[in-house]
Structures are given as structure tokens and as C-alpha cells.
Design a protein around this motif. Structure first.
Motif, PDB file in Angstrom:
ATOM      1  N   ARG A 188      35.451 -61.956  25.796  1.00  0.00           N
ATOM      2  CA  ARG A 188      36.129 -63.229  26.059  1.00  0.00           C
ATOM      3  C   ARG A 188      36.656 -63.279  27.481  1.00  0.00           C
ATOM      4  N   MET A 189      37.183 -62.150  27.942  1.00  0.00           N
ATOM      5  CA  MET A 189      37.695 -62.078  29.307  1.00  0.00           C
ATOM      6  C   MET A 189      36.582 -62.382  30.313  1.00  0.00           C
ATOM      7  N   VAL A 190      35.444 -61.760  30.096  1.00  0.00           N
ATOM      8  CA  VAL A 190      34.324 -61.917  31.018  1.00  0.00           C
ATOM      9  C   VAL A 190      33.816 -63.360  31.041  1.00  0.00           C
ATOM     10  N   VAL A 191      33.784 -63.994  29.881  1.00  0.00           N
ATOM     11  CA  VAL A 191      33.209 -65.330  29.768  1.00  0.00           C
ATOM     12  C   VAL A 191      34.213 -66.430  30.110  1.00  0.00           C
ATOM     13  N   GLU A 192      35.442 -66.330  29.607  1.00  0.00           N
ATOM     14  CA  GLU A 192      36.375 -67.454  29.721  1.00  0.00           C
ATOM     15  C   GLU A 192      37.063 -67.564  31.071  1.00  0.00           C
ATOM     16  N   LEU A 193      37.308 -66.442  31.735  1.00  0.00           N
ATOM     17  CA  LEU A 193      38.012 -66.547  33.013  1.00  0.00           C
ATOM     18  C   LEU A 193      37.229 -67.357  34.046  1.00  0.00           C
ATOM     19  N   PRO A 194      35.925 -67.100  34.246  1.00  0.00           N
ATOM     20  CA  PRO A 194      35.195 -67.957  35.201  1.00  0.00           C
ATOM     21  C   PRO A 194      35.099 -69.404  34.723  1.00  0.00           C
ATOM     22  N   LEU A 195      34.992 -69.612  33.407  1.00  0.00           N
ATOM     23  CA  LEU A 195      34.975 -70.982  32.889  1.00  0.00           C
ATOM     24  C   LEU A 195      36.292 -71.697  33.179  1.00  0.00           C
ATOM     25  N   LEU A 196      37.398 -70.972  32.994  1.00  0.00           N
ATOM     26  CA  LEU A 196      38.716 -71.556  33.256  1.00  0.00           C
ATOM     27  C   LEU A 196      38.864 -71.957  34.712  1.00  0.00           C
ATOM     28  N   LEU A 197      38.501 -71.065  35.612  1.00  0.00           N
ATOM     29  CA  LEU A 197      38.647 -71.356  37.035  1.00  0.00           C
ATOM     30  C   LEU A 197      37.751 -72.515  37.462  1.00  0.00           C
TER      31      LEU A 197
END
Length: 260
Positions: free
Chosen positions: A87-96
Motif C-alpha cells: 500500500r505504501m508503494v502504491v498509494e504514496l505516489p497516487l496521493l502526491l
């Protein structure tokens, strides 16, 4: 043509019903999925059931065992930790990306989703199935709205898969045993309930929304990292209650097994 449409409709209905009950752990992780019982429970035929189970196997929600049929996919702490990393790998770039590209429509959708989540009671306040389901639905909608301005369809697809798996891990490993421990007044349940309340309270979601609306990338990223750790945090506080995980507390988080 009509027969094909009817068959497709029945398969889709079986898929949706089974998927719902797996994600909400009414069908318990590891439970055998006997076609005869499923047919009686859901009122659908053999072929739609098999096709629905095959679709769910592709989503890793169901496991096929050679010569033994299907079971609900298991859950474990190891997989929970792996899902948190994913989730960290996928969601952080999506969030930014979402914060960077989101316009007024994105802002409106995020505020609306936050408001709807704020109207839900946490499982600590109301442990009924209906309340837990409502919070789950609104919580997923909030995070979907938060990331909705991102363009990467593949990352969004991966994110949805991870979210589904985390949802049932959270229910089975953290939520249900914590509520049962509290009902039985076991020593130390206060810490587990506090962790659960923190994970579901509106405060962290408000902070995350405000950081996103302020376009504060660093703060939003830090808050999301903390948020991703909440599910594991709840589980750590409930490990002592693992002996009672397979018996749902009457009146709350009822579980239906297809093994009978």
C-alpha cells in the motif's frame, strides 16, 4: 442470446454475493466453500457458482485446492505486513499526483466523502454489522476520493486490490477479536479498543484531508504513512486474543461458514 444474458447475470450475482461475504468475513478466511452449501445459501446454480469462484480465485480472494475444491483465501500477520508495504508503494505516489493535479471537483468530492465518513459511528461506538459495513463503505469512498485525481489506471487498480485484501485482514485479525475481547472484559482489552478507536476516528482523516487541500505534500505524505500503519497497530494489540478468532460474538460481525 437471452440464455447467454441470463447466465451472465446469474454469474455476476453469485460473484457479487460471494465477494461481499468474503470481504466482510461473513465467509471466514480459510473456510471451505462447498458448492452444495453455497447453492442453497445463495440460490444460484452450479455453473454460475463455479465461474464466480474462478473469478474470485483470480483476485486471490479464493484458493483452489487440487481435488478438494475451493476455500476462502487465508489471512496472516505476514501477509498483513506485506500488504501494508504494498500500500505504501502504491498509494504514496497516487496521493502526491492527486494533490498536484486535483481541481475544484476533486476538492468538492473529497470534502463530501469526508463529511459522510464523519457521520458514521466507529466499531467501538457501534459494533453491529450494519454500522461496521457503513463505516467500511464510507472509509473506502474517502480514500478513493483522496486519490481520484491521479491518472495512473494501473496503480489505481493495484490500490483497489490491496484495499480489498486489507479490509478483510483488518476485520478478521483486528476488528472482530478486539470487539470480542472487550465483550468478555479480558485483561488489556482497553489498549486494543483504544488502538481501534484511533484507527477509525475522524481526526486522522480530517488532518489528511486538510493537508491535501492545502497542497502540503510533505505533511500529507507523513500523515498517509502513519495512516497505513493503523491496521497493523490494531492487530498488534489484539494478538493475545487469537484463541477466540474463529467464534464470532453474538449480535456483531456474524460469520457464515460454507462448510456446514
Amino acid at each position: 442470446m437471452q440464455d447467454d444474458e441470463d447466465h451472465s447475470t446469474k454469474t455476476e450475482a453469485a460473484y457479487r454475493l460471494l465477494r461481499r461475504d468474503i470481504l466482510t468475513t461473513r465467509l471466514l478466511p480459510g473456510a471451505p466453500l462447498k458448492l452444495s452449501t453455497l447453492r442453497q445459501t445463495y440460490g444460484v446454480g452450479w455453473t454460475p457458482l463455479r465461474e464466480a469462484l474462478s473469478r474470485l480465485e483470480a483476485e486471490r480472494l479464493v484458493t483452489a485446492i487440487s481435488n478438494r475444491g475451493f476455500t476462502v483465501a487465508p489471512v496472516s500477520r505476514q501477509e498483513l505486513e506485506d500488504l501494508a508495504r504494498a500500500r505504501m508503494v502504491v498509494e504514496l505516489p497516487l496521493l502526491l499526483e492527486s494533490i498536484d493535479k486535483g481541481g475544484s471537483d476533486w476538492e468538492d468530492a473529497l470534502v463530501t466523502a469526508h463529511y459522510r465518513l464523519s457521520r458514521c459511528k466507529t466499531a467501538v461506538e457501534d459494533p453491529s454489522d450494519e454500522a461496521v459495513d457503513a463505516w467500511d463503505e464510507k472509509h473506502e469512498a474517502f480514500h478513493a476520493a483522496l486519490l481520484s485525481a491521479a491518472d495512473s489506471s494501473w496503480l489505481l487498480r493495484f490500490r483497489a486490490t490491496i484495499s480489498d485484501q486489507l479490509r478483510r485482514h483488518h476485520r478478521f485479525l483486528g476488528l472482530a477479536p478486539t470487539l470480542r475481547a472487550a465483550a468478555g472484559q479480558k485483561d488489556g482489552f482497553e489498549e486494543a479498543m483504544a488502538a481501534l478507536q484511533e484507527a477509525q476516528s475522524i481526526g486522522p482523516h480530517t488532518a489528511l484531508m486538510e493537508a491535501a487541500l492545502d497542497r502540503d505534500l510533505e505533511r500529507a505524505k507523513a500523515l498517509m504513512i502513519d495512516h497505513i500503519g493503523y491496521t497493523l497497530h490494531v492487530y498488534v494489540h489484539t494478538e493475545d486474543y487469537s484463541g477466540s478468532r474463529h467464534a464470532a460474538r453474538p449480535g456483531s460481525l456474524r460469520s457464515r461458514s460454507a462448510a456446514e
